[in-house]
Scaffold this active site. Structure first.
Site: not given
Length: 379
Positions: A128-129, A163, A175
């Protein structure tokens, strides 16, 4: 990231740093309704925000030290610290913070040292990020504290770069864009190549159900990287820049690719089509059609893309057996995580609770209902 202890046991910012915070910011996790593993192929996605958020409290320092406390590390842990300009990977949660400050420095933004307190309701490893919610909330806090001019799209791109380049997870842009721009009642219909987006409301009579399988995943591990490389190789063999450039008419050419590249490419091409069909179904208010698209997406992710796991497959099957559910699928990068189901409005909570109870009984895993959440509001 997720709080693992009751909120009352967590130290406050003043407990940790001896002064109040100057800035507070937050960002939501996301659930992807449909459009999985299409973002790094230049395709379409359709995420929404979830009520659960990651929260950052910040106060500036007079030196170059960044001191960070996170509920993820546990309430008894002392803050971790590093020096701006000397970021170095540690292989843990602090890398997401270091990645953000390193990217901001590379992009020419001026930062000073700061004290940070991080807490989150977004489950770590739930698909869910949680990482994007951390990156976006931190970027918002730093932008406020140091008067950085960063618009929402650039903010998302900075989070993705942190990221990709520092943490080492080769994620697409979905995301961070969802965490930066989405809300809980309108899906973010995003073209990940152009970054054009549109807010598409959930149809009247629809309610989302999101359940964490309690089978955590980690997108920095090898299988996700392998899928991305397989897509790049399939595109090369087919003579296109990205799989986004292929259409349904190209499926015979795709079928001639060697295994498993044929199935990987087939998933991406058909999933892009499913996103476009889902947007049209939402605009028509056709919930049965939308549910069937979710079901087909899960089958493709399970069989062609091979990113599901048996417990998540079973959770999806249990959800589909509920009369109030139109369709269900895994959501997120896969190899564990959560599912999303489309339910009749007003029936989602009761259906979700029954699904979780059956899932726990059959698998022994402590799945949990995340959406509908108690007291949830649009964000």
């Amino acid at each position: 990231m997720s709080d693992r202890t009751p909120p009352a046991t967590l130290p406050t910012f003043a407990d940790l740093f001896g002064r109040p915070p100057e800035v507070a910011a937050s960002a939501p996790g996301r659930v992807n309704l449909i459009g999985e593993h299409t973002d790094y192929n230049g395709g379409y996605v359709l995420p929404l925000a979830i009520p659960q958020r990651t929260r950052i409290e910040l106060a500036r320092r007079t030196d170059r030290t960044v001191s960070v406390w996170s509920a993820e590390a546990g309430p008894a842990e002392e803050p971790a610290a590093y020096t701006l300009g000397e970021e170095a990977r540690r292989g843990d949660w602090l890398d997401y913070v270091q990645g953000v400050t390193e990217v901001l420095r590379q992009e020419g933004f001026e930062l000073g040292g700061c004290d940070l307190r991080i807490s989150s309701e977004v489950p770590w490893g739930g698909g869910l990020s949680s990482s994007a919610a951390l990156e976006v909330s931190l970027l918002r806090a730093l932008a406020q504290a140091f008067a950085l001019a960063i618009d929402p799209v650039r903010l998302a791109l900075l989070g993705q770069k942190a990221e990709n380049d520092f943490v080492g997870a080769p994620v697409g842009i979905m995301d961070q864009m969802a965490s930066s721009l989405a809300d809980t009642r309108r899906a973010l219909f995003l073209d990940t190549r152009s970054l054009r987006y549109e807010q598409v409301p959930l149809p009247a009579g629809a309610e989302l159900v999101v359940i964490d399988s309690a089978f955590p995943h980690n997108l920095a591990t090898g299988e996700y990287r392998i899928r991305r490389k397989e897509c790049e190789e399939a595109a090369r063999l087919l003579g296109v820049p990205q799989l986004r450039d292929l259409k349904a008419a190209d499926l015979p050419r795709i079928a001639a690719l060697p295994e498993p590249l044929n199935r990987r490419a087939r998933h991406v091409v058909t999933e892009d089509d499913r996103v476009l069909a889902a947007v049209e179904a939402m605009r028509r208010g056709d919930l049965p059609a939308l549910g069937k698209l979710l079901d087909a997406s899960h089958a493709s992710l399970r069989d062609d893309y091979e990113v599901s796991v048996p417990d998540v497959d079973r959770l999806v099957e249990i959800a589909r057996e509920e009369s109030a559910v139109y369709g269900a699928r895994m959501t997120g990068g896969g190899f564990g995580g959560s599912i999303v189901a489309l339910a009749q409005d007003g029936a989602g909570r009761a259906a979700g609770e029954r699904i979780v109870e059956r899932y726990r009984g059959e698998t022994g895993r402590a799945g949990r209902l995340l959406v509908p959440a108690e007291g949830s509001v649009a964000v």
